[in-house]
Design an enzyme around this catalytic site. Sequence first.
Site, PDB file in Angstrom:
ATOM      1  N   ASP A   1      -1.520   4.004   1.875  1.00  0.00           N
ATOM      2  CA  ASP A   1      -0.572   2.898   2.023  1.00  0.00           C
ATOM      3  C   ASP A   1       0.472   3.284   3.067  1.00  0.00           C
ATOM      4  O   ASP A   1       1.101   4.344   2.973  1.00  0.00           O
ATOM      5  CB  ASP A   1       0.112   2.587   0.694  1.00  0.00           C
ATOM      6  CG  ASP A   1      -0.786   1.792  -0.246  1.00  0.00           C
ATOM      7  OD1 ASP A   1      -1.973   1.585   0.087  1.00  0.00           O
ATOM      8  OD2 ASP A   1      -0.304   1.383  -1.323  1.00  0.00           O
TER       9      ASP A   1
ATOM     10  N   HIS B   1       0.169   8.027  -0.088  1.00  0.00           N
ATOM     11  CA  HIS B   1       1.181   7.451   0.795  1.00  0.00           C
ATOM     12  C   HIS B   1       1.409   8.388   1.983  1.00  0.00           C
ATOM     13  O   HIS B   1       1.634   9.584   1.793  1.00  0.00           O
ATOM     14  CB  HIS B   1       2.491   7.224   0.043  1.00  0.00           C
ATOM     15  CG  HIS B   1       2.429   6.089  -0.924  1.00  0.00           C
ATOM     16  ND1 HIS B   1       1.959   6.246  -2.219  1.00  0.00           N
ATOM     17  CD2 HIS B   1       2.757   4.778  -0.788  1.00  0.00           C
ATOM     18  CE1 HIS B   1       2.014   5.074  -2.838  1.00  0.00           C
ATOM     19  NE2 HIS B   1       2.486   4.171  -1.996  1.00  0.00           N
TER      20      HIS B   1
END
Length: 263
Positions: free
Chosen positions: A73, A222
């Site tokens: 992400d 992430h």
Amino acid sequence: MKWMCSICCAAVLLAGGAAQAEAVPNEPINWGFKRSVNHQPPDAGKQLNSLIEKYDAFYLGNTKEKTIYLTFDNGYENGYTPKVLDVLKKHRVTGTFFVTGHFVKDQPQLIKRMSDEGHIIGNHSFHHPDLTTKTADQIQDELDSVNEEVYKITGKQDNLYLRPPRGVFSEYVLKETKRLGYQTVFWSVAFVDWKINNQKGKKYAYDHMIKQAHPGAIYLLHTVSRDNAEALDDAITDLKKQGYTFKSIDDLMFEKEMRLPSL
């Protein structure tokens, strides 16, 4: 005149009834699951499994094969995405990067590099909102805006995977995004890695990547995390030693289609 009014009223009632019949719940759901134990696939529970299957969303690959799918992400850039890309290139692993509008506008060179190096660019919405608070038109605008910006950079219009911002969704959101042609990709491996002011070290990220591994795992990482960037090389190396192979979400979709019964 009365009969015309009656017909009009009946039509309105029928239309209203049809709209109610087509309505689906929009209560927010936070994606979650029972975490993997002893490298067995996690379970989101009967209710969630049934809901996401209804709308062709998924959080697992083939759980009979020791395959891992890496997804990332990208809400904003914190200086570590280039290192992540270097590691993926070294190991010849294809990742899927779910990007926001801010990331695309701010980091066109990284979007171009992702595309040029064969990675998949997924949609994480333009403004990273809770999609359950948006109308159908607003949801479409959030997603179309990302696609338009990515197209300006890559010339490609194949951004068909979606990850709901914050992992928050509803049946309504699944229905609307499927209608728009998206496949929602959740995850089966994740840990707290996004707090940039509370990074816990390379070992923390590495241990989670290894401990939670399971056949058919879809990792959520992430790219703002220094820990992830530092641990990824060793994690991929050691997971390969354990017999895991790395495939892309496109590979997974192709295999799903091949397993569908012929008509």
